[in-house]
Write a protein that holds these residues in place. Structure first.
Motif, PDB file in Angstrom:
ATOM      1  N   ILE A 266       0.818  -1.212   0.000  1.00  0.00           N
ATOM      2  CA  ILE A 266       0.000   0.000   0.000  1.00  0.00           C
ATOM      3  C   ILE A 266       0.857   1.269   0.000  1.00  0.00           C
ATOM      4  CG2 ILE A 266      -1.898  -1.182   1.151  1.00  0.00           C
ATOM      5  CD1 ILE A 266      -1.216   0.391   3.681  1.00  0.00           C
ATOM      6  N   ASP A 267       2.185   1.107   0.116  1.00  0.00           N
ATOM      7  CA  ASP A 267       3.076   2.267   0.079  1.00  0.00           C
ATOM      8  C   ASP A 267       3.496   2.646  -1.342  1.00  0.00           C
ATOM      9  OD1 ASP A 267       2.962   2.149   2.857  1.00  0.00           O
ATOM     10  OD2 ASP A 267       4.763   0.913   2.996  1.00  0.00           O
ATOM     11  N   ILE A 268       3.189   1.792  -2.318  1.00  0.00           N
ATOM     12  CA  ILE A 268       3.653   2.035  -3.690  1.00  0.00           C
ATOM     13  C   ILE A 268       2.963   3.249  -4.311  1.00  0.00           C
ATOM     14  CG2 ILE A 268       3.936   1.054  -5.989  1.00  0.00           C
ATOM     15  CD1 ILE A 268       5.629  -0.233  -3.752  1.00  0.00           C
ATOM     16  N   ALA A 269       1.630   3.314  -4.212  1.00  0.00           N
ATOM     17  CA  ALA A 269       0.903   4.446  -4.815  1.00  0.00           C
ATOM     18  C   ALA A 269       1.367   5.792  -4.255  1.00  0.00           C
ATOM     19  CB  ALA A 269      -0.600   4.267  -4.647  1.00  0.00           C
ATOM     20  N   PRO A 270       1.434   5.953  -2.927  1.00  0.00           N
ATOM     21  CA  PRO A 270       1.902   7.248  -2.426  1.00  0.00           C
ATOM     22  C   PRO A 270       3.352   7.558  -2.791  1.00  0.00           C
ATOM     23  CG  PRO A 270       1.536   5.706  -0.608  1.00  0.00           C
ATOM     24  CD  PRO A 270       0.950   5.090  -1.829  1.00  0.00           C
ATOM     25  N   THR A 271       4.164   6.511  -2.983  1.00  0.00           N
ATOM     26  CA  THR A 271       5.544   6.726  -3.432  1.00  0.00           C
ATOM     27  C   THR A 271       5.554   7.336  -4.829  1.00  0.00           C
ATOM     28  OG1 THR A 271       6.426   4.910  -2.086  1.00  0.00           O
ATOM     29  CG2 THR A 271       7.724   5.575  -3.997  1.00  0.00           C
ATOM     30  N   ILE A 272       4.737   6.765  -5.725  1.00  0.00           N
ATOM     31  CA  ILE A 272       4.657   7.296  -7.090  1.00  0.00           C
ATOM     32  C   ILE A 272       4.110   8.720  -7.075  1.00  0.00           C
ATOM     33  CG2 ILE A 272       3.554   7.008  -9.345  1.00  0.00           C
ATOM     34  CD1 ILE A 272       3.595   3.965  -8.811  1.00  0.00           C
ATOM     35  N   TYR A 273       3.062   8.949  -6.274  1.00  0.00           N
ATOM     36  CA  TYR A 273       2.478  10.291  -6.193  1.00  0.00           C
ATOM     37  C   TYR A 273       3.523  11.329  -5.790  1.00  0.00           C
ATOM     38  CZ  TYR A 273      -2.428   8.797  -6.617  1.00  0.00           C
ATOM     39  OH  TYR A 273      -3.630   8.312  -7.074  1.00  0.00           O
ATOM     40  N   GLU A 274       4.256  11.035  -4.721  1.00  0.00           N
ATOM     41  CA  GLU A 274       5.246  12.008  -4.251  1.00  0.00           C
ATOM     42  C   GLU A 274       6.379  12.176  -5.254  1.00  0.00           C
ATOM     43  OE1 GLU A 274       8.425  12.883  -0.625  1.00  0.00           O
ATOM     44  OE2 GLU A 274       7.013  11.220  -0.426  1.00  0.00           O
ATOM     45  N   ALA A 275       6.823  11.055  -5.844  1.00  0.00           N
ATOM     46  CA  ALA A 275       7.964  11.113  -6.759  1.00  0.00           C
ATOM     47  C   ALA A 275       7.686  11.998  -7.967  1.00  0.00           C
ATOM     48  CB  ALA A 275       8.335   9.700  -7.211  1.00  0.00           C
ATOM     49  N   VAL A 276       6.465  11.931  -8.490  1.00  0.00           N
ATOM     50  CA  VAL A 276       6.157  12.688  -9.709  1.00  0.00           C
ATOM     51  C   VAL A 276       5.334  13.941  -9.436  1.00  0.00           C
ATOM     52  CG1 VAL A 276       6.306  10.606 -11.111  1.00  0.00           C
ATOM     53  CG2 VAL A 276       4.085  11.318 -10.246  1.00  0.00           C
ATOM     54  N   GLY A 277       5.080  14.231  -8.141  1.00  0.00           N
ATOM     55  CA  GLY A 277       4.424  15.481  -7.791  1.00  0.00           C
ATOM     56  C   GLY A 277       2.930  15.509  -8.018  1.00  0.00           C
ATOM     57  N   ILE A 278       2.256  14.396  -7.742  1.00  0.00           N
ATOM     58  CA  ILE A 278       0.795  14.338  -7.892  1.00  0.00           C
ATOM     59  C   ILE A 278       0.150  14.435  -6.508  1.00  0.00           C
ATOM     60  CG2 ILE A 278      -1.165  12.889  -8.567  1.00  0.00           C
ATOM     61  CD1 ILE A 278       0.602  11.614 -10.677  1.00  0.00           C
ATOM     62  N   GLU A 279      -0.857  15.300  -6.381  1.00  0.00           N
ATOM     63  CA  GLU A 279      -1.615  15.398  -5.143  1.00  0.00           C
ATOM     64  C   GLU A 279      -2.683  14.302  -5.114  1.00  0.00           C
ATOM     65  OE1 GLU A 279      -1.272  17.395  -2.524  1.00  0.00           O
ATOM     66  OE2 GLU A 279       0.531  18.330  -3.410  1.00  0.00           O
ATOM     67  N   GLU A 280      -2.864  13.695  -3.981  1.00  0.00           N
ATOM     68  CA  GLU A 280      -3.898  12.670  -3.833  1.00  0.00           C
ATOM     69  C   GLU A 280      -5.268  13.288  -4.068  1.00  0.00           C
ATOM     70  OE1 GLU A 280      -5.925  10.090  -0.206  1.00  0.00           O
ATOM     71  OE2 GLU A 280      -3.899  10.907   0.042  1.00  0.00           O
ATOM     72  N   PRO A 281      -6.049  12.753  -5.009  1.00  0.00           N
ATOM     73  CA  PRO A 281      -7.365  13.357  -5.287  1.00  0.00           C
ATOM     74  C   PRO A 281      -8.371  13.059  -4.179  1.00  0.00           C
ATOM     75  CG  PRO A 281      -7.082  11.371  -6.587  1.00  0.00           C
ATOM     76  CD  PRO A 281      -5.768  11.612  -5.877  1.00  0.00           C
ATOM     77  N   GLU A 282      -9.148  14.073  -3.798  1.00  0.00           N
ATOM     78  CA  GLU A 282     -10.202  13.868  -2.808  1.00  0.00           C
ATOM     79  C   GLU A 282     -11.449  13.285  -3.452  1.00  0.00           C
ATOM     80  OE1 GLU A 282     -10.908  17.416  -0.620  1.00  0.00           O
ATOM     81  OE2 GLU A 282      -8.871  17.515   0.192  1.00  0.00           O
ATOM     82  N   THR A 283     -11.656  13.614  -4.738  1.00  0.00           N
ATOM     83  CA  THR A 283     -12.786  13.057  -5.478  1.00  0.00           C
ATOM     84  C   THR A 283     -12.323  12.638  -6.868  1.00  0.00           C
ATOM     85  OG1 THR A 283     -13.469  15.205  -6.372  1.00  0.00           O
ATOM     86  CG2 THR A 283     -14.441  14.516  -4.260  1.00  0.00           C
ATOM     87  N   VAL A 284     -12.959  11.609  -7.426  1.00  0.00           N
ATOM     88  CA  VAL A 284     -12.720  11.179  -8.797  1.00  0.00           C
ATOM     89  C   VAL A 284     -14.085  11.024  -9.465  1.00  0.00           C
ATOM     90  CG1 VAL A 284     -11.847   9.350 -10.293  1.00  0.00           C
ATOM     91  CG2 VAL A 284     -10.551  10.008  -8.257  1.00  0.00           C
ATOM     92  N   LYS A 285     -14.320  11.805 -10.518  1.00  0.00           N
ATOM     93  CA  LYS A 285     -15.611  11.803 -11.223  1.00  0.00           C
ATOM     94  C   LYS A 285     -16.769  12.016 -10.254  1.00  0.00           C
ATOM     95  CE  LYS A 285     -14.020   8.931 -15.063  1.00  0.00           C
ATOM     96  NZ  LYS A 285     -14.226   7.707 -15.879  1.00  0.00           N
ATOM     97  N   GLY A 286     -16.535  12.915  -9.299  1.00  0.00           N
ATOM     98  CA  GLY A 286     -17.581  13.270  -8.356  1.00  0.00           C
ATOM     99  C   GLY A 286     -17.716  12.357  -7.157  1.00  0.00           C
ATOM    100  N   LEU A 287     -16.936  11.280  -7.111  1.00  0.00           N
ATOM    101  CA  LEU A 287     -17.024  10.326  -6.000  1.00  0.00           C
ATOM    102  C   LEU A 287     -15.911  10.574  -4.992  1.00  0.00           C
ATOM    103  CD1 LEU A 287     -17.760   7.041  -7.987  1.00  0.00           C
ATOM    104  CD2 LEU A 287     -19.407   8.504  -6.791  1.00  0.00           C
ATOM    105  N   ALA A 288     -16.284  10.690  -3.729  1.00  0.00           N
ATOM    106  CA  ALA A 288     -15.297  10.889  -2.671  1.00  0.00           C
ATOM    107  C   ALA A 288     -14.404   9.662  -2.564  1.00  0.00           C
ATOM    108  CB  ALA A 288     -16.007  11.155  -1.355  1.00  0.00           C
ATOM    109  N   GLN A 289     -13.110   9.890  -2.403  1.00  0.00           N
ATOM    110  CA  GLN A 289     -12.138   8.799  -2.341  1.00  0.00           C
ATOM    111  C   GLN A 289     -11.744   8.489  -0.905  1.00  0.00           C
ATOM    112  OE1 GLN A 289     -10.925   7.237  -5.513  1.00  0.00           O
ATOM    113  NE2 GLN A 289     -12.917   8.234  -5.738  1.00  0.00           N
TER     114      GLN A 289
END
Length: 314
Positions: A248-271
């Protein structure tokens, strides 16, 4: 690999200035262990001495490398010891038995060796195709600025039972394999006539130095090596990291490495908030303190918890 390379080429052609993301999942070394015969034949003789010897030789290589396992590591016992018990003190199921190599007859040894050769060929064949993708990235000049993460999903599997299997679906239906029937498939193991799987002895050996294998939360079942490459950003090429990390640490590693903010919603759905911990902090600091405090595991009723360097396991 050819399809994967084609997809990268298409992405580069459609949007040459944008990064691409690829999840490449070849299936190895999951059952069925299928590989071209010439790849399996490369391992003729490698496993002739049996899984006990192979586990000890692997353990010795790990020790000699000096940075793979800590000093003082002990090799988990190979055999199904009489005092080995499962949940609530019950004996391990018969399917988890490991038959001592010296107790096998000639046919059994021949069959078990070939099952290991086929699996090794399967892994080498997969490695070859992963290499083809990396070669292509090198060819187009993207290798140094591509974050590559290579890992597996679990430890070696014991689903072949003590005798291995030419059809793993027998295991799922509680139908025992027989050596007599399996020997009929010796020359076609790894081909479309079989859904083959090695026996539990090889599963334990392939999880060296850990205890048990897939379906259990002991380290043999859940610990895998992970390789992260990013030549432009990670300067300690070939270095080893000992910090605790989980899937479960892989996704946040990729996000931080490439500068992506974790989305709070995707297509209107809360994550649901991501619970993992990025390991980017280890890229430049091999000695950094592990930032992951706690991780829970559950597999088929077997539970475990990691906390601050310790692990408790049912």
């Amino acid at each position: 690999a050819d399809r994967a390379i084609g997809m990268i080429a298409d992405a580069k052609q459609v949007a040459p200035d944008k990064p691409f993301f690829m999840y490449y999942a070849p299936g190895a070394g999951h059952a069925p262990h299928h590989a071209p015969k010439e790849w399996a034949d490369k391992y003729k003789g490698v496993f002739d001495d049996g899984y006990d010897v192979y586990a000890n030789e692997t353990f010795e290589r790990m020790q000699n490398l000096g940075n793979i396992i800590p000093d003082g590591t002990e090799l988990a016992p190979m055999s199904s010891d009489a005092d080995a018990t499962g949940v609530d003190g019950e004996p391990w199921p018969e399917l988890d038995e490991i038959r001592p190599w010296d107790s096998l007859n000639d046919d059994e040894k021949t069959l078990f060796r070939r099952m290991a050769e086929v699996w090794a060929g399967y892994m080498s064949y997969t490695d070859h195709h992963i290499g083809s993708i990396l070669d292509y990235l090198e060819e187009i000049g993207d290798m140094d600025n591509t974050l590559v993460i290579v890992m597996s999903d679990n430890g070696a599997s014991g689903e072949g039972g003590p005798n291995g299997s030419v059809n793993e679906n027998l295991f799922f239906n509680n139908i025992p394999d027989t050596i007599e029937n399996n020997m009929k498939y010796l020359d076609v193991l790894g081909g479309p006539e079989t859904y083959n799987h090695y026996p539990t002895g090889w599963a334990q050996a392939f999880c060296t130095p850990f205890k048990w294998y897939k379906r259990y939360n002991w380290n043999g079942g859940v610990c895998d090596p992970m390789i992260i490459s990013w030549p432009d950003k990670i300067k300690n090429h070939g270095g080893v990291r000992d910090q605790y990390c989980h899937d479960i640490d892989i996704a946040p590693t990729i996000y931080e490495a490439v500068g992506i903010e974790e989305p709070e919603t995707v297509k209107g759905l809360a994550q649901i908030p991501i619970e993992g911990t990025s390991v980017v902090y280890t890229f430049d600091d091999p000695e950094a303190k592990t930032r992951k405090l706690t991780q829970f595991y559950a597999t088929l009723g077997s539970r475990a918890i990691y906390h601050d360097g310790w692990k408790a396991n049912t």
